[in-house]
Design a protein around this motif. Structure first.
Motif, mmCIF file in Angstrom:
data_model
loop_
_atom_site.group_PDB
_atom_site.id
_atom_site.type_symbol
_atom_site.label_atom_id
_atom_site.label_comp_id
_atom_site.label_asym_id
_atom_site.label_seq_id
_atom_site.Cartn_x
_atom_site.Cartn_y
_atom_site.Cartn_z
ATOM 1 N N SER A 1 16.218 -18.570 66.256
ATOM 2 C CA SER A 1 17.096 -18.261 65.135
ATOM 3 C C SER A 1 16.454 -17.429 63.867
ATOM 4 O O SER A 1 14.969 -17.522 63.918
ATOM 5 N N CYS A 2 17.001 -16.933 63.015
ATOM 6 C CA CYS A 2 16.092 -16.545 61.895
ATOM 7 C C CYS A 2 15.445 -17.741 61.250
ATOM 8 O O CYS A 2 14.369 -17.791 60.512
ATOM 9 N N THR A 3 16.210 -18.857 60.991
ATOM 10 C CA THR A 3 15.737 -20.234 60.517
ATOM 11 C C THR A 3 14.672 -20.391 60.871
ATOM 12 O O THR A 3 13.595 -20.912 60.338
ATOM 13 N N LEU B 1 11.768 -18.319 59.944
ATOM 14 C CA LEU B 1 11.318 -18.523 58.465
ATOM 15 C C LEU B 1 10.399 -19.959 58.518
ATOM 16 O O LEU B 1 9.340 -20.010 57.806
ATOM 17 N N THR C 1 21.450 -16.768 48.333
ATOM 18 C CA THR C 1 20.851 -16.268 49.708
ATOM 19 C C THR C 1 21.405 -17.507 50.621
ATOM 20 O O THR C 1 21.906 -18.528 50.079
ATOM 21 N N PHE C 2 21.173 -17.329 51.975
ATOM 22 C CA PHE C 2 21.588 -18.496 52.886
ATOM 23 C C PHE C 2 20.506 -19.850 52.741
ATOM 24 O O PHE C 2 19.361 -19.496 52.413
ATOM 25 N N THR D 1 16.782 -19.597 54.002
ATOM 26 C CA THR D 1 15.607 -19.020 53.214
ATOM 27 C C THR D 1 14.739 -20.254 52.500
ATOM 28 O O THR D 1 13.599 -19.984 52.053
ATOM 29 N N VAL E 1 15.143 -11.222 49.707
ATOM 30 C CA VAL E 1 16.094 -11.109 50.882
ATOM 31 C C VAL E 1 16.671 -9.710 50.690
ATOM 32 O O VAL E 1 17.254 -9.276 49.389
ATOM 33 N N ALA F 1 17.272 -10.901 57.569
ATOM 34 C CA ALA F 1 18.268 -11.356 58.486
ATOM 35 C C ALA F 1 19.224 -10.323 58.416
ATOM 36 O O ALA F 1 19.880 -9.969 59.364
ATOM 37 N N HIS F 2 19.597 -9.366 57.497
ATOM 38 C CA HIS F 2 20.823 -8.490 57.462
ATOM 39 C C HIS F 2 20.246 -7.062 57.793
ATOM 40 O O HIS F 2 21.111 -6.188 57.697
ATOM 41 N N LYS G 1 25.537 -10.458 63.118
ATOM 42 C CA LYS G 1 24.783 -9.773 62.631
ATOM 43 C C LYS G 1 24.974 -8.498 63.652
ATOM 44 O O LYS G 1 25.679 -8.646 64.538
ATOM 45 N N GLU H 1 23.095 -17.044 69.007
ATOM 46 C CA GLU H 1 21.778 -17.509 68.059
ATOM 47 C C GLU H 1 20.854 -16.896 68.536
ATOM 48 O O GLU H 1 20.210 -17.148 69.782
ATOM 49 N N GLY H 2 20.025 -16.414 67.570
ATOM 50 C CA GLY H 2 18.436 -15.769 67.898
ATOM 51 C C GLY H 2 18.020 -15.251 66.553
ATOM 52 O O GLY H 2 18.705 -15.045 65.486
HETATM 53 C C1 PLP Z 1 19.763 -14.257 54.371
HETATM 54 C C2 PLP Z 1 19.750 -14.841 55.652
HETATM 55 N N1 PLP Z 1 18.567 -15.724 55.900
HETATM 56 C C3 PLP Z 1 18.532 -16.439 57.198
HETATM 57 C C4 PLP Z 1 19.909 -16.712 57.871
HETATM 58 C C5 PLP Z 1 19.417 -17.656 59.077
HETATM 59 O O1 PLP Z 1 19.947 -16.914 60.018
HETATM 60 P P1 PLP Z 1 19.919 -17.711 61.486
HETATM 61 O O2 PLP Z 1 21.642 -18.213 61.619
HETATM 62 O O3 PLP Z 1 19.585 -16.718 62.607
HETATM 63 O O4 PLP Z 1 19.088 -18.905 61.676
HETATM 64 C C6 PLP Z 1 20.941 -16.020 57.431
HETATM 65 C C7 PLP Z 1 22.218 -16.331 58.129
HETATM 66 O O5 PLP Z 1 23.247 -15.634 58.128
HETATM 67 C C8 PLP Z 1 20.919 -15.393 56.311
HETATM 68 O O6 PLP Z 1 22.179 -14.626 55.817
#
Ligand code: PLP
Length: 357
Positions: free
Chosen positions: A38-40, A43, A64-65, A68, A110, A138-139, A165, A171-172
């Motif tokens: 995931s992006c999480t 990070l 932001t999400f 971050t 972001v 992420a975007h 996305k 999920e990735g």
């Molecule tokens: C700006 C931003 N960062 C991080 C994430 C986390 O992404 P992920 O669901 O791939 O972990 C998101 C999720 O939408 C996001 O909008």
């Protein structure tokens, strides 16, 4: 995906993962890309690579999400929330400098909606203080700032391949490593703290536990699903551009009449066509439009709630009024339906329904 199963290599770092890595490395011009779950998680890897410790501070936008912030908070950091620019809704570089202290260990801009932050100004401030920049992209995959791909400015950058996305595998995510000093340790952290990658390249004769780490590798089946989309990324982006431009063109006069604002794309930015949002005149009107569209089976959604006013944000000292632009925009922003196979007939239906509001 069938091929990945036939290869009998469905775990991580298989042939499809490697193809995703090289496609992204070559297209973006990034020294090293690692797919993540995931992006999480990308990070979180960034926090580990920057050796974030208790008491460190990390500057990020409040708009932001949660990931971050959480990726760094998980390691004891205190999030320091920066307000956003009223035009692009990105971290406001003019408010950055006063937030920097000797404890600042990272700045995490972001690229909201896949439209670039003012990277030149952000990097200038960061470099002057020797603070690493991690782009939360992420975007913004395939978006550009002054002709250069997003995700290539920070020492590290992160991508999301979540279902929502432009390119997804359910999920990735991915970690983009622009500063080569992080590559070797990133491979180790990615593979549960072992030097397994070096072993498979024949650089060591057995692999072992060498550092902290976790399991951040997606299955090769997911990489296969993702690769199919990355291979036709120009086609996907062209389709998304059409959707974005359709909304922009067909809602323009309604928006002017109603005092509704569209996303702002500065001339030096090529956006990634991730979303189309409306900034409504008030919270009440935003909620009323959501309800109006719902009656016609059209789902529209708001976006981030200010992180500094969340339960966790308040624990870190967040108070109302800290980030006025974030607080205002969060109440008024509405995202319209936006996905790769959105048909022109459905787009027309959404536009007609909005224009009746
Ligand atoms: C700006 C931003 N960062 C991080 C994430 C986390 O992404 P992920 O669901 O791939 O972990 C998101 C999720 O939408 C996001 O909008």
């Amino acid at each position: 995906m069938r091929e990945a199963i036939r290869n009998v290599h469905t775990c991580g770092n298989g042939p499809f993962t490697k193809k995703c890595h090289s496609l992204l490395e070559q297209t973006l011009g990034v020294p090293k890309v690692l797919l993540t779950t995931s992006c999480t998680h990308a990070l979180e890897m960034a926090a580990l690579l920057l050796d974030i410790q208790a008491g460190d501070e990390v500057i990020l936008p409040s708009f932001t999400f949660v990931s971050t912030a959480n990726a760094f908070v998980l390691h004891g950091a205190r999030p320091v929330f920066c307000d956003i620019r009223p035009d692009t809704l990105n971290l406001d570089e003019s408010k950055l400098q006063p937030l920097i202290t000797r404890r600042t260990k990272a700045i995490v801009p972001v690229h909201y909606a896949g439209i670039s932050c003012e990277m030149e100004a952000i990097l200038k401030i960061a470099t002057a203080h020797g603070i690493p920049v991690v782009e939360d992209n992420a975007h913004g995959l395939f978006g550009k700032y002054k002709g250069k791909y997003l995700g290539t400015f920070g020492c590290l950058a992160t991508q999301s391949f979540h279902e929502t996305k432009n390119f997804n595998c359910g999920e990735g995510g991915a970690l983009l490593i622009n500063d080569p000093q992080y590559i070797e340790r990133a491979e180790i952290i990615h593979e549960k703290g072992t030097n397994r990658s070096r072993f498979f390249r024949g650089q060591v004769d057995k692999y072992t536990w060498v550092d902290i780490g976790s399991s951040y590798l997606p299955s090769d089946m997911l990489a296969a699903y993702l690769l199919a989309q990355l291979e036709v990324h120009e086609r996907i982006q062209a389709k998304r551009r059409q959707i974005w431009e359709y909304y922009h063109q067909h809602l323009q006069s309604w928006a002017n009449e109603q005092g509704v604002r569209f996303p702002v794309v500065p001339a030096h930015c090529e956006q990634a066509y991730h979303m189309f949002y409306l900034l409504m005149p008030s919270l009440e009107q935003r909620q009323a439009l959501i309800e109006h569209l719902k009656t016609q089976d059209i789902i529209s959604v708001f976006h981030y709630l200010p992180l500094h006013l969340s339960r966790m944000g308040k624990k870190f000292g967040g108070r109302e009024g800290d980030c006025p632009v974030t607080e205002d925009v969060s109440d008024r922003l509405l995202r319209l339906p936006f996905y790769n196979d959105l048909s022109e007939a459905d787009l027309a239906r959404v536009v007609t329904a909005i224009c009746k509001f």
